[in-house]
Design a protein around this motif. Structure first.
Motif, PDB file in Angstrom:
ATOM      1  N   TYR A 188       0.830  -1.205   0.000  1.00 12.21           N
ATOM      2  CA  TYR A 188       0.000   0.000   0.000  1.00 12.21           C
ATOM      3  C   TYR A 188       0.864   1.255   0.000  1.00 12.21           C
ATOM      4  O   TYR A 188       0.418   2.309  -0.424  1.00 12.21           O
ATOM      5  N   ASP A 189       2.100   1.144   0.486  1.00 10.61           N
ATOM      6  CA  ASP A 189       2.973   2.304   0.606  1.00 10.61           C
ATOM      7  C   ASP A 189       4.057   2.341  -0.473  1.00 10.61           C
ATOM      8  O   ASP A 189       5.173   2.773  -0.240  1.00 10.61           O
ATOM      9  N   ASN A 190       3.690   1.902  -1.683  1.00 10.97           N
ATOM     10  CA  ASN A 190       4.618   1.968  -2.814  1.00 10.97           C
ATOM     11  C   ASN A 190       3.978   2.821  -3.915  1.00 10.97           C
ATOM     12  O   ASN A 190       3.477   2.301  -4.906  1.00 10.97           O
ATOM     13  N   PRO A 191       3.983   4.147  -3.744  1.00 11.53           N
ATOM     14  CA  PRO A 191       3.287   5.019  -4.693  1.00 11.53           C
ATOM     15  C   PRO A 191       3.811   4.932  -6.125  1.00 11.53           C
ATOM     16  O   PRO A 191       3.034   5.057  -7.069  1.00 11.53           O
ATOM     17  N   ALA A 192       5.108   4.690  -6.298  1.00  8.80           N
ATOM     18  CA  ALA A 192       5.655   4.611  -7.651  1.00  8.80           C
ATOM     19  C   ALA A 192       5.050   3.430  -8.416  1.00  8.80           C
ATOM     20  O   ALA A 192       4.640   3.568  -9.572  1.00  8.80           O
ATOM     21  N   MET A 193       4.968   2.271  -7.772  1.00  9.82           N
ATOM     22  CA  MET A 193       4.408   1.092  -8.445  1.00  9.82           C
ATOM     23  C   MET A 193       2.900   1.253  -8.638  1.00  9.82           C
ATOM     24  O   MET A 193       2.365   0.882  -9.686  1.00  9.82           O
ATOM     25  N   LEU A 194       2.225   1.810  -7.646  1.00  8.39           N
ATOM     26  CA  LEU A 194       0.773   2.038  -7.777  1.00  8.39           C
ATOM     27  C   LEU A 194       0.480   2.968  -8.951  1.00  8.39           C
ATOM     28  O   LEU A 194      -0.457   2.736  -9.723  1.00  8.39           O
ATOM     29  N   LYS A 195       1.289   3.997  -9.105  1.00 14.99           N
ATOM     30  CA  LYS A 195       1.113   4.938 -10.222  1.00 14.99           C
ATOM     31  C   LYS A 195       1.388   4.249 -11.558  1.00 14.99           C
ATOM     32  O   LYS A 195       0.677   4.473 -12.540  1.00 14.99           O
ATOM     33  N   LEU A 196       2.405   3.405 -11.578  1.00  8.94           N
ATOM     34  CA  LEU A 196       2.742   2.676 -12.807  1.00  8.94           C
ATOM     35  C   LEU A 196       1.596   1.740 -13.202  1.00  8.94           C
ATOM     36  O   LEU A 196       1.224   1.669 -14.383  1.00  8.94           O
ATOM     37  N   PHE A 197       1.035   1.023 -12.226  1.00  3.58           N
ATOM     38  CA  PHE A 197      -0.114   0.156 -12.523  1.00  3.58           C
ATOM     39  C   PHE A 197      -1.247   0.970 -13.146  1.00  3.58           C
ATOM     40  O   PHE A 197      -1.851   0.555 -14.141  1.00  3.58           O
ATOM     41  N   GLU A 198      -1.540   2.113 -12.558  1.00 10.18           N
ATOM     42  CA  GLU A 198      -2.626   2.964 -13.071  1.00 10.18           C
ATOM     43  C   GLU A 198      -2.314   3.442 -14.487  1.00 10.18           C
ATOM     44  O   GLU A 198      -3.150   3.353 -15.384  1.00 10.18           O
TER      45      GLU A 198
END
Length: 169
Positions: free
Chosen positions: A133-143
């Motif tokens: 939940y605290d990996n904004p770079a990967m979350l943004k990449l998924f989006e």
């Protein structure tokens, strides 16, 4: 710049581990709990290579990124609090890391494009992955790459956000 995507070899092991060590330190510096529990470690990467699941992105002879890719091989994904988009075969990838010297060049995006190509070459249209939940770079990449949030899976007692992308030819 033309990058080559290929299966990792034992000769690559020290370079891959250096990239992962950098990524582990970056996650800690960012205040994340991800990868702060002794995983991944050298033996995990060695096992990836032994099993033929480790892949690198290389700039000439320099390894710039790493990931592990498996087909239908993630026991944690059998139990999801939520629902996957598809029920058939899937490609799953873990341990995505980019060399510190190559950050900011879109290489994680390029690596994921190669993973998508790997899936399609194997006749598979589902690609799954997870992150903290605290990996904004990967979350943004998924989006950015069109992944859809499917729910939560557990790894080593920690909840992770699970995503799937259904590929088109």
């Amino acid at each position: 710049m033309e990058y080559k995507f290929r299966k990792a070899s034992h000769e690559d092991l020290s370079h891959i581990w250096e990239i992962l060590e950098q990524a582990i330190k970056r996650r800690k510096h960012d205040g994340s709990g991800q990868w702060q529990d002794g995983y991944p470690n050298f033996a995990v990467v060695q096992n990836d290579i032994d099993n033929g699941t480790g892949y690198v992105l290389a700039d000439e002879m320099t390894i710039v990124a790493y990931c592990a890719i498996m087909v239908n091989d993630e026991p944690a994904y059998a139990t999801i609090e939520g629902k996957w988009l598809t029920d058939g075969d899937f490609v799953v990838y873990h341990r995505v890391a980019v060399s510190e010297k190559y950050l900011g060049r879109g290489l994680a995006h390029k690596l994921l494009e190669h993973i998508h190509g790997f899936a399609l070459q194997h006749g598979i249209r589902s690609v799954r992955a997870d992150t903290n939940y605290d990996n904004p770079a990967m979350l943004k990449l998924f989006e950015k790459m069109g992944y859809r949030y499917c729910g939560e899976v557990m790894f080593r007692g920690t909840p992770r956000k699970a995503f799937e992308k259904v590929l088109t030819a």
